[in-house]
Design a protein around this motif. Structure first.
Motif, PDB file in Angstrom:
ATOM      1  N   ASP A 171      35.840  49.215  59.403  1.00 53.07           N
ATOM      2  CA  ASP A 171      36.314  47.843  59.598  1.00 53.07           C
ATOM      3  C   ASP A 171      35.796  47.314  60.943  1.00 53.07           C
ATOM      4  O   ASP A 171      36.283  47.710  61.990  1.00 53.07           O
ATOM      5  CB  ASP A 171      37.842  47.856  59.577  1.00 53.07           C
ATOM      6  N   SER A 172      34.822  46.424  60.964  1.00 54.27           N
ATOM      7  CA  SER A 172      34.126  45.913  59.798  1.00 54.27           C
ATOM      8  C   SER A 172      32.626  46.056  60.023  1.00 54.27           C
ATOM      9  O   SER A 172      32.176  46.084  61.165  1.00 54.27           O
ATOM     10  CB  SER A 172      34.496  44.447  59.551  1.00 54.27           C
ATOM     11  N   GLY A 184      39.117  54.310  66.854  1.00 51.82           N
ATOM     12  CA  GLY A 184      38.491  53.116  67.401  1.00 51.82           C
ATOM     13  C   GLY A 184      37.270  53.488  68.214  1.00 51.82           C
ATOM     14  O   GLY A 184      37.359  54.318  69.130  1.00 51.82           O
ATOM     15  N   SER A 203      32.818  52.005  69.085  1.00 51.37           N
ATOM     16  CA  SER A 203      31.866  50.902  68.971  1.00 51.37           C
ATOM     17  C   SER A 203      30.879  51.158  67.844  1.00 51.37           C
ATOM     18  O   SER A 203      30.619  52.314  67.477  1.00 51.37           O
ATOM     19  CB  SER A 203      31.104  50.743  70.290  1.00 51.37           C
ATOM     20  N   THR A 227      37.757  51.676  63.109  1.00 52.35           N
ATOM     21  CA  THR A 227      37.868  50.272  63.475  1.00 52.35           C
ATOM     22  C   THR A 227      37.031  49.980  64.717  1.00 52.35           C
ATOM     23  O   THR A 227      37.028  50.751  65.676  1.00 52.35           O
ATOM     24  CB  THR A 227      39.337  49.868  63.710  1.00 52.35           C
ATOM     25  N   PHE A 228      36.315  48.867  64.676  1.00 45.22           N
ATOM     26  CA  PHE A 228      35.490  48.455  65.806  1.00 45.22           C
ATOM     27  C   PHE A 228      36.204  47.466  66.721  1.00 45.22           C
ATOM     28  O   PHE A 228      35.864  47.346  67.897  1.00 45.22           O
ATOM     29  CB  PHE A 228      34.199  47.789  65.321  1.00 45.22           C
ATOM     30  N   GLU A 229      37.176  46.725  66.185  1.00 45.56           N
ATOM     31  CA  GLU A 229      37.746  45.603  66.932  1.00 45.56           C
ATOM     32  C   GLU A 229      39.221  45.778  67.295  1.00 45.56           C
ATOM     33  O   GLU A 229      39.731  45.023  68.119  1.00 45.56           O
ATOM     34  CB  GLU A 229      37.574  44.316  66.125  1.00 45.56           C
ATOM     35  N   GLU A 230      39.909  46.711  66.677  1.00 44.89           N
ATOM     36  CA  GLU A 230      41.334  46.915  66.953  1.00 44.89           C
ATOM     37  C   GLU A 230      41.564  48.302  67.550  1.00 44.89           C
ATOM     38  O   GLU A 230      40.824  49.244  67.266  1.00 44.89           O
ATOM     39  CB  GLU A 230      42.159  46.799  65.661  1.00 44.89           C
ATOM     40  N   LEU A 256      29.833  43.768  62.324  1.00 46.63           N
ATOM     41  CA  LEU A 256      29.309  44.024  63.670  1.00 46.63           C
ATOM     42  C   LEU A 256      28.115  44.965  63.682  1.00 46.63           C
ATOM     43  O   LEU A 256      27.354  44.999  64.648  1.00 46.63           O
ATOM     44  CB  LEU A 256      30.421  44.599  64.557  1.00 46.63           C
ATOM     45  N   GLU A 295      33.695  40.541  57.093  1.00 43.95           N
ATOM     46  CA  GLU A 295      34.187  39.171  57.166  1.00 43.95           C
ATOM     47  C   GLU A 295      33.465  38.315  56.132  1.00 43.95           C
ATOM     48  O   GLU A 295      32.347  38.619  55.737  1.00 43.95           O
ATOM     49  CB  GLU A 295      33.966  38.601  58.569  1.00 43.95           C
TER      50      GLU A 295
END
Length: 234
Positions: A123-124, A91, A93, A59-62, A127, A158
């Protein structure tokens, strides 16, 4: 004949005539609230529970802790699976992921070998387009590395401009493209639909199929051929 990988989504394998082609890379796209992350985790749990295929969720955002908490609604204990060395929720970047993917014996390869990973969810990928300013190169790098390691991959994205009639580069790069949507039904109700728009290496039941998010995750109701033909005439 290319082997299939069960999706873990009841009803979806009927749409895919057996599942995702083994080693394929598939975009799962949708707007907020369509269940994209749930789809990805459910896919990984299928491998762990029924196929002895361990998995990684990136995951990149959570933060991983948020993923753990969100999935408790389905009684999915992701921490326990991590302790059993069957799952990793990580998690980081987008820049670090791509950098480590192209490094021999880098962090990405190390994670795969550590748990003998067969399935992966990212996910996702929305980015990733901004990494190094070269969207096409980054996406091809991602696809080629995933193929090199033989991973059956779900790449969450997205909702894109496809809705307005244009097709983005990632729809050409990857093997499959699945779209999740919520549409108005009457004035106050909404219906959820899933459509497999592309899948190399397998037949697909074309058109939109209804799905629901239940206590145990997503469930897809494959529409009959007659139902789909009737819809096309409306």
């Amino acid at each position: 004949m290319r082997q299939k990988t069960a999706s873990g989504i009841p009803g979806l394998d009927n749409v895919l005539f057996g599942g995702f082609p083994q080693g394929s890379t598939t975009i799962v796209e949708g707007g907020p609230g369509t269940g994209k992350t749930t789809f990805g985790i459910q896919f990984l749990l299928e491998g762990i529970r029924k196929q002895n295929e361990h998995g990684i969720f990136i995951t990149f955002e959570e933060f991983p802790e948020q993923i753990y908490e969100d999935m408790k609604i389905f009684n999915w204990d992701l921490r326990k699976l991590e302790q059993e060395n069957k799952l990793r929720v990580i998690g980081l970047s987008p820049e670090i992921l791509i950098d480590q993917m192209v490094k021999p014996d880098g962090l990405f390869e190390e994670m795969i070998k550590e748990i003998d990973c067969k399935r992966i969810v990212i996910d996702s990928i929305s980015l990733l387009k901004y990494v190094n300013g070269n969207e096409r190169k980054v996406l091809y790098t991602l696809r080629n590395v995933l193929r090199k390691h033989g991973l059956t991959s779900i790449l969450i994205q997205e909702q894109s401009a496809f809705m307005s009639g244009t097709v983005s580069v990632e729809h050409f790069v990857f093997d499959g493209y699945v779209r999740l949507a919520m549409k108005k039904r009457f004035r106050t109700l909404r219906k959820r639909t899933i459509e497999v728009l592309k899948m190399r290496g397998t037949r697909i039941a074309e058109g939109e199929h209804h799905y629901r998010i239940l206590d145990y995750g997503l469930y897809v109701q494959k529409r009959s051929l007659i139902s789909r033909l009737m819809q096309s005439l409306v």
